[in-house]
Design an enzyme around this catalytic site. Sequence first.
Site, PDB file in Angstrom:
ATOM      1  N   LYS A 193       0.835  -1.201   0.000  1.00 34.67           N
ATOM      2  CA  LYS A 193       0.000   0.000   0.000  1.00 34.67           C
ATOM      3  C   LYS A 193       0.874   1.258   0.000  1.00 34.67           C
ATOM      4  CE  LYS A 193      -3.079  -3.219   0.837  1.00 34.67           C
ATOM      5  NZ  LYS A 193      -3.836  -3.970  -0.088  1.00 34.67           N
TER       6      LYS A 193
HETATM    7  C1  LIG Z   1      -4.610  -5.165   0.788  1.00 38.58           C
HETATM    8  C2  LIG Z   1      -6.057  -5.186   0.868  1.00 38.58           C
HETATM    9  C3  LIG Z   1      -6.731  -5.729   1.973  1.00 38.58           C
HETATM   10  C4  LIG Z   1      -6.007  -6.456   3.077  1.00 38.58           C
HETATM   11  O1  LIG Z   1      -5.144  -5.622   3.814  1.00 38.58           O
HETATM   12  P1  LIG Z   1      -4.165  -6.285   4.903  1.00 38.58           P
HETATM   13  O2  LIG Z   1      -3.662  -5.103   5.690  1.00 38.58           O
HETATM   14  O3  LIG Z   1      -3.093  -6.997   4.161  1.00 38.58           O
HETATM   15  O4  LIG Z   1      -4.975  -7.188   5.758  1.00 38.58           O
HETATM   16  C5  LIG Z   1      -8.111  -5.632   2.007  1.00 38.58           C
HETATM   17  N1  LIG Z   1      -8.798  -5.057   1.013  1.00 38.58           N
HETATM   18  C6  LIG Z   1      -8.195  -4.519  -0.063  1.00 38.58           C
HETATM   19  C7  LIG Z   1      -9.006  -3.863  -1.128  1.00 38.58           C
HETATM   20  C8  LIG Z   1      -6.799  -4.587  -0.182  1.00 38.58           C
HETATM   21  O5  LIG Z   1      -6.203  -4.082  -1.271  1.00 38.58           O
END
Ligand SMILES: *Cc1c(COP(=O)(O)O)cnc(C)c1O
Length: 386
Positions: A193
């Site tokens: 992210k």
């Molecule tokens: C990355 C992601 C998640 C999960 O996030 P984590 O912090 O890895 O649990 C959930 N929803 C979306 C749309 C994502 O891109």
Amino acid sequence: MSNETPARNIPLTRPLMGESEAEAARRPIISGWVTQGPEVAAFEQEFAAYAGAEHACAVSSCTTALHLALLAVGVQPGDEVITVSHSYIATANSIRYCGAEPVFVDITADTGNINPTLIEAAVSPRTQAVLTVHQMGMPCDMAAILDVTQRHNLPVIEDAACAIGSTIHWQGEWQTIGRPLGDIACFSFHPRKVISTGDGGMLTTNNAQYDAQFRLLRQHGMSVSDRVRHGTQQVVFEEHAVLGYNYRMTDIQAAVGREQLKRLPDIVATRRRLTARYQELLADVPGLFLPLDPEWARTNWQSFWVRLPEWSDQRAVMQAMLDRGIATRRGIMNAHREQPYQRAGGYNLPISEYAQDRHIILPLYPQMSVEEQDYVCEALRVACRA
Ligand SMILES: *Cc1c(COP(=O)(O)O)cnc(C)c1O
């Protein structure tokens, strides 16, 4: 002179971290308070201020944030939650963790986000909430979504895993995603992210009762928080009146997150500048579709995707890029195509499937040089011709 081209290694993404994060991680390590302590509290305050939300609650990931958000709005076994299949599988999984079933709605082709005109038909007497995703950082059409959910009196949870730093034009001004516009927004700090704490998540809300629930459930349902117990002059005995979880964020993560938050405006500005450059450099590639911000949103471009020309093969294009040292990914996955969600009769989600099969995601990170970006564009141009 050698005519060998130097080996390239252009990753899909790379977190922007340095000495300030390393220095910050030292603080809790030296202080001895390493989980859900003062650094977590400070990170929460700073995050709430950034997002313009009344409350922010830190947890171990966005997946655990989604789980707590769904529980807070009352999702129970046997309920249905309307969402998209076209998302990372954590979105759908969080619904299953509550014993509920996701009801998948298709997306719009040019945004990758839920198609608001399809929500109404998915509402049933068992619908308990709508879980909408700001996919790859692009805000979804919250005005159209809230129009439906308010009529049906359904709570809205925003999966904003990718969307920190994205903004939306709302009631005459630009607002940060996370205010939230629905009832609760959930963020991720996974390295994929825009900012990262290694792993980690955050919930924002303006509802004090929801926030109290998150705090209770993230720490085993324990009635007294560590910070309260630590600060008191009198002996306290805690209770565990509800089934909770261990979804804590550590102070080491939070200390890093506070530094990442300071970098966020620059990171978003750089991602937007690089995206504008992609759009310019790739504009004339025949058959290639490039996504654009809707008029009412400014995306953080957590990922920059393109839709390949009709005549090109997705795997072949990605292989040709990889042969030149460039990492790409195919379009965002669809949960309904994975084993846990398969069902007799299948699903009718043609646009979601098309996006997975016809999109590719290009490298994009703040440290990316102009020269690297030119190289990626050149490689893609050649691969699309083949
Ligand atoms: C990355 C992601 C998640 C999960 O996030 P984590 O912090 O890895 O649990 C959930 N929803 C979306 C749309 C994502 O891109």
